[in-house]
Design a protein around this motif. Structure first.
Motif, PDB file in Angstrom:
ATOM      1  N   THR A   1      10.120  -5.537 -46.589  1.00  0.00           N
ATOM      2  CA  THR A   1       9.036  -6.739 -46.299  1.00  0.00           C
ATOM      3  C   THR A   1       8.901  -7.640 -47.342  1.00  0.00           C
ATOM      4  O   THR A   1       8.202  -8.731 -46.845  1.00  0.00           O
ATOM      5  CB  THR A   1       7.878  -5.891 -46.111  1.00  0.00           C
ATOM      6  N   THR A   2       9.627  -7.591 -48.459  1.00  0.00           N
ATOM      7  CA  THR A   2       9.456  -8.570 -49.564  1.00  0.00           C
ATOM      8  C   THR A   2      10.669  -8.843 -50.278  1.00  0.00           C
ATOM      9  O   THR A   2      11.671  -8.074 -49.893  1.00  0.00           O
ATOM     10  CB  THR A   2       8.285  -8.331 -50.572  1.00  0.00           C
TER      11      THR A   2
ATOM     12  N   LEU B   1       9.913 -11.642 -40.800  1.00  0.00           N
ATOM     13  CA  LEU B   1       8.903 -11.065 -41.501  1.00  0.00           C
ATOM     14  C   LEU B   1       9.337  -9.699 -42.275  1.00  0.00           C
ATOM     15  O   LEU B   1       8.919  -9.529 -43.247  1.00  0.00           O
ATOM     16  CB  LEU B   1       7.851 -10.373 -40.387  1.00  0.00           C
ATOM     17  N   SER B   2      10.432  -9.187 -41.775  1.00  0.00           N
ATOM     18  CA  SER B   2      10.715  -7.755 -42.239  1.00  0.00           C
ATOM     19  C   SER B   2      12.201  -7.600 -41.914  1.00  0.00           C
ATOM     20  O   SER B   2      12.507  -8.040 -40.996  1.00  0.00           O
ATOM     21  CB  SER B   2       9.730  -6.517 -42.023  1.00  0.00           C
TER      22      SER B   2
ATOM     23  N   ARG C   1      13.255   0.038 -45.108  1.00  0.00           N
ATOM     24  CA  ARG C   1      12.663  -1.341 -44.566  1.00  0.00           C
ATOM     25  C   ARG C   1      12.287  -2.073 -45.763  1.00  0.00           C
ATOM     26  O   ARG C   1      11.787  -1.665 -46.701  1.00  0.00           O
ATOM     27  CB  ARG C   1      11.419  -0.829 -43.930  1.00  0.00           C
TER      28      ARG C   1
ATOM     29  N   THR D   1      14.785  -4.146 -41.401  1.00  0.00           N
ATOM     30  CA  THR D   1      15.063  -2.579 -41.468  1.00  0.00           C
ATOM     31  C   THR D   1      16.586  -2.264 -41.398  1.00  0.00           C
ATOM     32  O   THR D   1      17.263  -2.759 -40.463  1.00  0.00           O
ATOM     33  CB  THR D   1      14.431  -1.975 -40.227  1.00  0.00           C
TER      34      THR D   1
ATOM     35  N   GLU E   1      10.956  -1.517 -52.399  1.00  0.00           N
ATOM     36  CA  GLU E   1      10.791  -1.635 -51.039  1.00  0.00           C
ATOM     37  C   GLU E   1      11.264  -0.055 -50.370  1.00  0.00           C
ATOM     38  O   GLU E   1      10.809   0.346 -49.434  1.00  0.00           O
ATOM     39  CB  GLU E   1      11.462  -2.507 -50.165  1.00  0.00           C
TER      40      GLU E   1
ATOM     41  N   GLN F   1      12.876  -8.495 -37.964  1.00  0.00           N
ATOM     42  CA  GLN F   1      11.801  -8.651 -37.139  1.00  0.00           C
ATOM     43  C   GLN F   1      11.272 -10.043 -37.367  1.00  0.00           C
ATOM     44  O   GLN F   1      10.977 -10.362 -38.694  1.00  0.00           O
ATOM     45  CB  GLN F   1      10.648  -7.717 -37.701  1.00  0.00           C
TER      46      GLN F   1
ATOM     47  N   ASP G   1       5.328   5.061 -46.844  1.00  0.00           N
ATOM     48  CA  ASP G   1       4.434   4.217 -45.617  1.00  0.00           C
ATOM     49  C   ASP G   1       4.742   5.354 -44.428  1.00  0.00           C
ATOM     50  O   ASP G   1       3.873   5.514 -43.497  1.00  0.00           O
ATOM     51  CB  ASP G   1       5.181   3.134 -45.244  1.00  0.00           C
TER      52      ASP G   1
ATOM     53  N   THR H   1       9.073   2.608 -48.411  1.00  0.00           N
ATOM     54  CA  THR H   1       9.439   3.115 -47.075  1.00  0.00           C
ATOM     55  C   THR H   1       9.023   4.415 -46.845  1.00  0.00           C
ATOM     56  O   THR H   1       8.206   4.824 -45.985  1.00  0.00           O
ATOM     57  CB  THR H   1      11.112   2.718 -46.763  1.00  0.00           C
TER      58      THR H   1
END
Length: 486
Positions: free
Chosen positions: A145-146, A187-188, A143, A190, A99, A204, A106, A103
């Motif tokens: 996310t998984t 959800l995520s 960040r 950060t 991740e 989040q 992205d 980051t």
């Protein structure tokens, strides 16, 4: 890839917690943030190299079909190329979560997409430049996310991938209770380091059944107008359509209060050895004392921001919970600080210290949370230059005039209070023909407030602002997100 859609009846919300990591976790957080920066810079260098190579080949007359293959700018394309190169360019890649690299990639994909759309005229706002390399002194963040993203049962720890359970300075019970009840889902996450050096984790989540709290006090005035300003005694002025002043929130002026300390610290930092020596114009190893002074400057700025954020959160939460309709003006906060130079340096600092754009941003999502409605007045709506009694405009009003003195009807009223009253009347429904408004309320639904004494252009009431297209206010008061300075 399809975008995530929030289910019906659920609301997106972020929970921010200050972290208290161990020394091992501190090193891991710094390593993850550095990995994100490395992946961003490495792939950006590759993108620029491919672009330069294709430009050079075109200059030599190479046919378009024989040019160096284009490197895709989307996140999946960048991730595919990164996975092919990471073993050679970053042999230590397995020490961090995937991740971290995602980051950085992205951010690069978003920057390239924004630059491309800005060049084509497909992106609103000011022009966006080509992405630049991230410095080691840039704010650190990563960040997730998984993987494992949860609040531990003791409500004092947050579990993150490859980092384990990180202790928090405050309890996570507000989010943990909703997760245990099945009314929230993360959800995520950060993780970011602020200017004071402290790490924060923002989770989040989507929350079900977000509504006005039962203990929230309801005001007897459903519609209010909010005028924002930079005066010490009037950061927010709240008034009703009939002219009643409900509240006047003073400005915290946290940055102004910290100026003496900041001046002393910044002078001390200039006397110490920093990372750059202006005499030979070369970089040098910063001294430990310079690092300590810079850390104190960062903590001072972080404290000023925390005080400002606390005042704004409390004020906007009360407005969204107590009233049904909140009317605000749409200010071009960035444009208000662009022109003027040194002659308005003090005003620019006051505008930045007040954070005027944050009021509308916070009310935007808090009114959705608590079931109220936010009405945004047009940027060029003359809220401060319109008489609350007769509706005539006074185009020659300056920022130094704090009392509105109507030359037509003789009304004298505080400038900020008059602006709040005119804004509140935009939230009142327009009555039928022949129907009268509330006694003493003056023009209803802002129609009288929009009446002009002459054919003056709409931009005349807004003073000097950035050149952006303005939009007309409809009968409900709904407008595009821009605004006028009070």
């Amino acid at each position: 890839m399809a975008r995530f859609e929030i289910p019906e009846g659920w609301t997106a919300q972020a929970y921010r917690f200050a972290l208290d990591p161990t020394p091992t976790q501190l090193r891991a957080l710094a390593s993850h943030a550095g990995a994100a920066r490395f992946a961003h810079n490495h792939m950006l260098a590759l993108v620029k190299a491919v672009m330069d190579q294709r430009a050079a080949e075109r200059s030599y007359g190479v046919p378009e079909a024989e040019l160096t293959p284009v490197l895709g700018w989307s996140l999946p394309a960048l991730r595919k190329v990164w996975n092919q190169r990471k073993a050679a360019c970053a042999p230590w890649w397995d020490q961090n979560s995937k991740e971290a690299y995602n980051t950085g990639l992205d951010r690069l994909a978003r920057g390239l997409d924004a630059w491309s759309k800005s060049r084509k005229g497909e992106r609103a706002g000011s022009a966006v430049g080509f992405p630049r390399f991230k410095s080691a002194r840039a704010p650190r963040s990563v960040r997730f996310t998984t993987g494992v993203l949860r609040c531990e049962a003791d409500r004092r720890h947050i579990s993150l991938p490859r980092l384990g359970a990180v202790r928090t300075h405050e309890s996570t019970r507000k989010l943990a209770r909703r997760i245990e009840a099945g009314t929230a889902r993360i959800l995520s996450a950060t993780v970011r380091q602020d200017s004071a050096g402290r790490w924060h984790c923002s989770l989040q989540a989507i929350v079900a059944g977000k509504a006005r709290p039962a203990h929230a006090q309801r005001s007897s005035h459903p519609v209010v107008g909010v005028d924002v300003g930079v005066k010490a005694d009037a950061l927010l002025v709240v008034a009703t359509p009939d002219g009643t002043e409900l509240d006047r929130v003073p400005a915290p002026k946290s940055l102004t209060a910290a100026q003496s300390r900041l001046r002393a610290l910044q002078r001390r930092a200039t006397r110490q050895h920093g990372p750059y020596d202006p005499a030979p114009k070369t970089k040098q190893a910063p001294s430990k004392r310079w690092r300590r002074t810079r850390a104190r400057i960062g903590r001072t700025h972080a404290h000023a921001a925390a005080v400002r954020r606390d005042v704004l959160h409390k004020a906007t939460t009360a407005l969204a919970q107590q009233h049904d309709v909140v009317v605000v003006e749409t200010l071009n906060a960035a444009g208000m600080r662009t022109a003027g130079g040194a002659r308005k340096r003090g005003l620019n600092r006051a505008l930045a210290d007040a954070a005027l754009a944050e009021v509308r941003r916070m009310l935007g999502y808090k009114t959705r949370w608590y079931g109220s409605r936010l009405v945004e007045a047009d940027r060029y709506f003359p809220s401060s230059k319109t008489c609350t009694a007769c509706g005539r405009r006074k185009p020659n009003l300056t920022l130094a005039d704090r009392i509105f003195d109507c030359e037509h009807c003789g009304v004298r009223i505080d400038r900020d209070l008059g602006a709040a009253i005119n804004l509140a009347r935009l939230g009142v429904p327009t009555p039928a023909v022949g129907e009268q408004g509330p006694a003493g309320s003056g023009p209803v639904a802002g129609r009288g407030a929009m009446r002009e004494t002459g054919p003056a252009p709409a931009g005349q009431a807004a003073g000097h602002e950035a050149s952006t297209p303005h939009h007309q206010v409809d009968q409900t008061g709904t407008a595009s997100p821009q605004g006028e300075a009070a």
